[in-house]
Design a protein around this motif. Structure first.
Motif, PDB file in Angstrom:
ATOM      1  N   LEU A   1       0.837  -1.205   0.000  1.00 36.27           N
ATOM      2  CA  LEU A   1       0.000   0.000   0.000  1.00 36.27           C
ATOM      3  C   LEU A   1       0.869   1.252   0.000  1.00 36.27           C
ATOM      4  O   LEU A   1       0.580   2.234  -0.710  1.00 36.27           O
ATOM      5  CB  LEU A   1      -0.922  -0.008   1.215  1.00 36.27           C
ATOM      6  N   SER A   2       1.944   1.232   0.784  1.00 35.47           N
ATOM      7  CA  SER A   2       2.808   2.416   0.836  1.00 35.47           C
ATOM      8  C   SER A   2       3.477   2.678  -0.508  1.00 35.47           C
ATOM      9  O   SER A   2       3.727   3.830  -0.868  1.00 35.47           O
ATOM     10  CB  SER A   2       3.853   2.254   1.943  1.00 35.47           C
ATOM     11  N   THR A   3       3.759   1.628  -1.282  1.00 37.29           N
ATOM     12  CA  THR A   3       4.331   1.835  -2.622  1.00 37.29           C
ATOM     13  C   THR A   3       3.296   2.417  -3.575  1.00 37.29           C
ATOM     14  O   THR A   3       3.620   3.242  -4.431  1.00 37.29           O
ATOM     15  CB  THR A   3       4.896   0.534  -3.203  1.00 37.29           C
ATOM     16  N   PHE A   4       2.035   1.998  -3.437  1.00 32.44           N
ATOM     17  CA  PHE A   4       0.972   2.519  -4.302  1.00 32.44           C
ATOM     18  C   PHE A   4       0.732   4.004  -4.021  1.00 32.44           C
ATOM     19  O   PHE A   4       0.589   4.808  -4.942  1.00 32.44           O
ATOM     20  CB  PHE A   4      -0.332   1.764  -4.081  1.00 32.44           C
ATOM     21  N   ALA A   5       0.664   4.356  -2.747  1.00 29.71           N
ATOM     22  CA  ALA A   5       0.338   5.728  -2.364  1.00 29.71           C
ATOM     23  C   ALA A   5       1.379   6.715  -2.881  1.00 29.71           C
ATOM     24  O   ALA A   5       1.056   7.881  -3.130  1.00 29.71           O
ATOM     25  CB  ALA A   5       0.225   5.829  -0.844  1.00 29.71           C
ATOM     26  N   LEU A   6       2.619   6.236  -3.066  1.00 27.43           N
ATOM     27  CA  LEU A   6       3.707   7.135  -3.444  1.00 27.43           C
ATOM     28  C   LEU A   6       4.231   6.876  -4.846  1.00 27.43           C
ATOM     29  O   LEU A   6       5.210   7.492  -5.268  1.00 27.43           O
ATOM     30  CB  LEU A   6       4.840   7.009  -2.423  1.00 27.43           C
TER      31      LEU A   6
ATOM     32  N   GLN B   1       7.607   6.326   3.087  1.00 33.52           N
ATOM     33  CA  GLN B   1       7.042   7.558   3.630  1.00 33.52           C
ATOM     34  C   GLN B   1       7.094   8.713   2.625  1.00 33.52           C
ATOM     35  O   GLN B   1       6.199   9.569   2.629  1.00 33.52           O
ATOM     36  CB  GLN B   1       7.790   7.975   4.909  1.00 33.52           C
ATOM     37  N   LEU B   2       8.119   8.706   1.750  1.00 37.38           N
ATOM     38  CA  LEU B   2       8.317   9.789   0.789  1.00 37.38           C
ATOM     39  C   LEU B   2       8.420   9.214  -0.618  1.00 37.38           C
ATOM     40  O   LEU B   2       8.771   8.045  -0.796  1.00 37.38           O
ATOM     41  CB  LEU B   2       9.588  10.575   1.136  1.00 37.38           C
ATOM     42  N   PRO B   3       8.153  10.014  -1.651  1.00 34.51           N
ATOM     43  CA  PRO B   3       8.083   9.513  -3.030  1.00 34.51           C
ATOM     44  C   PRO B   3       9.450   9.120  -3.584  1.00 34.51           C
ATOM     45  O   PRO B   3      10.500   9.518  -3.063  1.00 34.51           O
ATOM     46  CB  PRO B   3       7.485  10.690  -3.808  1.00 34.51           C
TER      47      PRO B   3
ATOM     48  N   VAL C   1       0.808  16.940   7.327  1.00 33.10           N
ATOM     49  CA  VAL C   1       0.645  15.504   7.583  1.00 33.10           C
ATOM     50  C   VAL C   1       1.733  15.045   8.537  1.00 33.10           C
ATOM     51  O   VAL C   1       2.826  15.632   8.589  1.00 33.10           O
ATOM     52  CB  VAL C   1       0.707  14.680   6.273  1.00 33.10           C
ATOM     53  N   PRO C   2       1.467  13.984   9.325  1.00 32.23           N
ATOM     54  CA  PRO C   2       2.499  13.490  10.245  1.00 32.23           C
ATOM     55  C   PRO C   2       3.633  12.816   9.490  1.00 32.23           C
ATOM     56  O   PRO C   2       3.402  11.951   8.640  1.00 32.23           O
ATOM     57  CB  PRO C   2       1.741  12.495  11.124  1.00 32.23           C
TER      58      PRO C   2
ATOM     59  N   MET D   1       1.040   6.702  10.026  1.00 33.75           N
ATOM     60  CA  MET D   1       1.564   7.005   8.697  1.00 33.75           C
ATOM     61  C   MET D   1       0.612   7.972   7.981  1.00 33.75           C
ATOM     62  O   MET D   1      -0.610   7.832   8.067  1.00 33.75           O
ATOM     63  CB  MET D   1       1.748   5.731   7.888  1.00 33.75           C
ATOM     64  N   TRP D   2       1.152   8.928   7.262  1.00 34.72           N
ATOM     65  CA  TRP D   2       0.331  10.025   6.728  1.00 34.72           C
ATOM     66  C   TRP D   2      -0.780   9.543   5.823  1.00 34.72           C
ATOM     67  O   TRP D   2      -1.856  10.161   5.737  1.00 34.72           O
ATOM     68  CB  TRP D   2       1.206  11.045   6.004  1.00 34.72           C
TER      69      TRP D   2
END
Length: 583
Positions: A114-119, A177-179, A455-456, A486-487
């Motif tokens: 999910l974190s890879t998709f979001a970024l 956490q970051l792109p 965002v946190p 997580m943001w």
């Protein structure tokens, strides 16, 4: 079957380190050595200390300037999103690959995905997915297979090229956490900084401007050395951290349990570099596992040993070329407890057996300041989730470390907003624009505007950095406790749906051909993963039954949130049908 995450469930041992040399000196008569000896030593240093290095070594190419290195990973200058993409396009720029060793799926793997998709990271490739391991070792051979699996994938010239970039992460405890554009830029900055340190320490070869050694591959840095023995080169021969020597106050590097130690030990759970150089490291690891039986304690042991051997050889060579003044200065520094050489720590170290003809130089460096990779072994207290436009989220000024940042790094401030990456170039709310998944007012509600200041962000208060990813090794309870912080967590379901709906038109084809920021390789793919045997699996296939733990929003099963058992896209293609119903 022993999944690849078996080893991750083992708690890292508490380790007691030898009393630092300068403390032992303070208790001895040597602490009262007359000042004149120190002054004489300094004079000798000024007169005679030079490290004359004239020996030639095989070394990695000196990286180009930062702009020259990273430009192939950015959009092609001739890219025009309004033009028509011709057929038969060939991708000439380097690709960016994300490899995740994972033999089975669970909610922790799906949090990583999910974190890879979001970024908008590259579509992940799962290594060893679906494979069973039944060897005789404690992990049934899964960690040896993990090394072999990554090596075999990187050796496939049809999928990856030598000049491509690859990021390999553990599959069950890493959150982005970051792109990726920030990750890549930070990688190049770390390479530049590491090579500057190498040049200062080891000098140059002849009239070359570049350093004798170079760094091209970055691993995460840990506070503890495990499971290798404390007298092994993996623990005793490695450089000190680039963080300030007092970053944790007077207890820095003197904490027997490691909480106040600067990260300086290799952690194998995160590694990034050019395919050619990463493959060479994995080839050496395969050699150790399959021919020398060095893999019984897992891949962490093997890669730390490779790094320790590299650093042992570097330090031996440096000391062998020192002048008399340089050797005297090093002896004095060691006696006073201030040497920057790991060999001067007055601790027992096993001699390393050198095998003639074997390669020991691999260009390995560590992310000491957690700019890219934040490992969590004994580091949870270093991290706080800060909302930078809300001072209430800041620590008390009475306990805040010296490096505590009050604004995020500039690369974050200049980046697109957090929600941009899940669907760059296609933010339509029209249901007919949902090629893979129709838009839903109930499920796809996202803020109209969201910026990084609001965002946190997990922030290392001592290093003063906001890491690109978090590696939750060590205390596994954080996998549950920190996930809601997580943001992207409050928007996780909507972000996955938006990512799946992201543009599949000529814009995507052009970006893929040009090596742009939105599509990283020619395979493409949105909202799923590749396996190392070329199989594409959608989010719904890989992450079935994980909704309660991953989304935590109470909206039900993926694809049946609104009560429908059959979901079709705009073209009438069935995306979810009755046959997907759980028995």
């Amino acid at each position: 079957m022993a999944p690849n995450n078996t080893f991750d469930r083992i708690s890292e041992p508490l380790q007691t380190y030898p009393t630092p040399a300068f403390l032992r000196m303070a208790r001895s008569r040597r602490s009262r050595t007359p000042v004149c000896i120190a002054i004489a030593a300094i004079l000798l240093l000024i007169l005679g200390w030079r490290s004359s290095v004239k020996v030639s070594f095989n070394r990695l190419p000196i990286p180009k300037s930062q702009n020259e290195v990273e430009s192939p990973l950015l959009a092609h200058p001739n890219y025009n999103e309004n033009s028509t993409a011709p057929t038969g396009l060939q991708k000439n720029n380097p690709s960016f690959h994300l490899l995740i060793p994972a033999s089975e799926s669970n909610s922790n793997l799906c949090k990583t995905l999910l974190s890879t998709f979001a970024l908008a990271y590259p579509p992940p490739t799962l290594v060893n997915y679906g494979k069973k391991f039944d060897g005789d070792s404690w992990d049934k051979g899964s960690h040896a297979a993990k090394i072999r699996g990554v090596y075999d994938y990187l050796s496939d010239g049809k999928t990856v090229k030598d000049e491509d970039m690859v990021l390999v992460i553990d599959g069950y405890d890493v959150w982005f956490q970051l792109p990726p554009v920030i990750m890549i830029k930070r990688y190049h900055r770390l390479i530049t900084d590491a090579n500057d340190r190498l040049r200062r320490r080891y000098g140059t070869i002849g009239t070359r401007v570049g350093p004798m050694y170079t760094t091209s591959v970055i691993f995460g840095a840990d506070k503890l050395c495990w499971p290798n023995g404390l007298t092994d080169p993996a623990c005793a021969a490695i450089p000190y951290s680039s963080l300030p020597k007092d970053v944790y106050g007077p207890l820095t590097d003197k904490d027997p349990q490691g909480f106040h130690n600067r990260p300086r030990f290799l952690n194998s759970g995160t590694v990034m570099g050019p395919v050619k150089d990463v493959r060479a490291i994995y080839e050496a690891a395969v050699q150790k596992v399959e021919k020398e039986n060095r893999g019984t304690l897992g891949d962490q042991f093997v890669f730390a040993e490779i790094f320790g051997e590299q650093e042992y050889q570097r330090e031996i060579q440096r000391q062998s070329t020192q002048s008399a003044g340089g050797r005297w200065y090093e002896w004095l520094s060691s006696a006073l407890g201030g040497s920057d050489s790991p060999f001067g720590a007055n601790q027992t170290m096993k001699n390393m057996t050198v095998v003639p003809g074997r390669r020991y130089e691999f260009g390995i460096g560590l992310d000491y300041e957690s700019r890219m990779f934040q490992t969590m072994t004994h580091s949870a207290d270093d991290i706080q989730f800060l909302i930078y436009n809300d001072s209430a989220s800041f620590p008390s000024t009475l306990i805040a470390p010296k490096a505590f940042p009050t604004v995020p790094p500039l690369d974050i401030q200049l980046a697109h907003g957090p929600l941009w990456y899940s669907s760059p170039g296609n933010h339509s709310l029209d249901a007919k624009d949902g090629i893979l998944l129709p838009h839903s007012d109930k499920l796809d509600d996202l803020p109209e505007r969201l910026d990084w200041l609001g965002v946190p962000l997990a922030t290392n208060l001592y290093a003063g950095t906001v890491p690109s990813l978090l590696h939750i090794n060590g205390d596994k309870s954080l996998l549950n406790d920190w996930w809601p912080s997580m943001w992207y967590h409050p928007y996780s379901r909507a972000l996955v749906r938006r990512y799946i709906r992201s543009t599949q038109t000529r814009q995507a084809a052009q970006a893929a051909a040009a090596g742009g920021q939105t599509w990283w390789d020619m395979r493409g793919g949105r909202g799923g993963v590749w396996t190392d045997n070329g199989l594409w699996m959608s989010w719904g296939e890989v992450c079935k039954k994980t909704e309660d733990e991953v989304f935590q929003d109470g909206k039900g099963k993926w694809g049946r949130e609104e009560g429908s058992r059959k979901v079709t896209n705009f073209f009438g293609t069935v995306m979810i049908d009755d046959e997907d119903e759980d028995d």
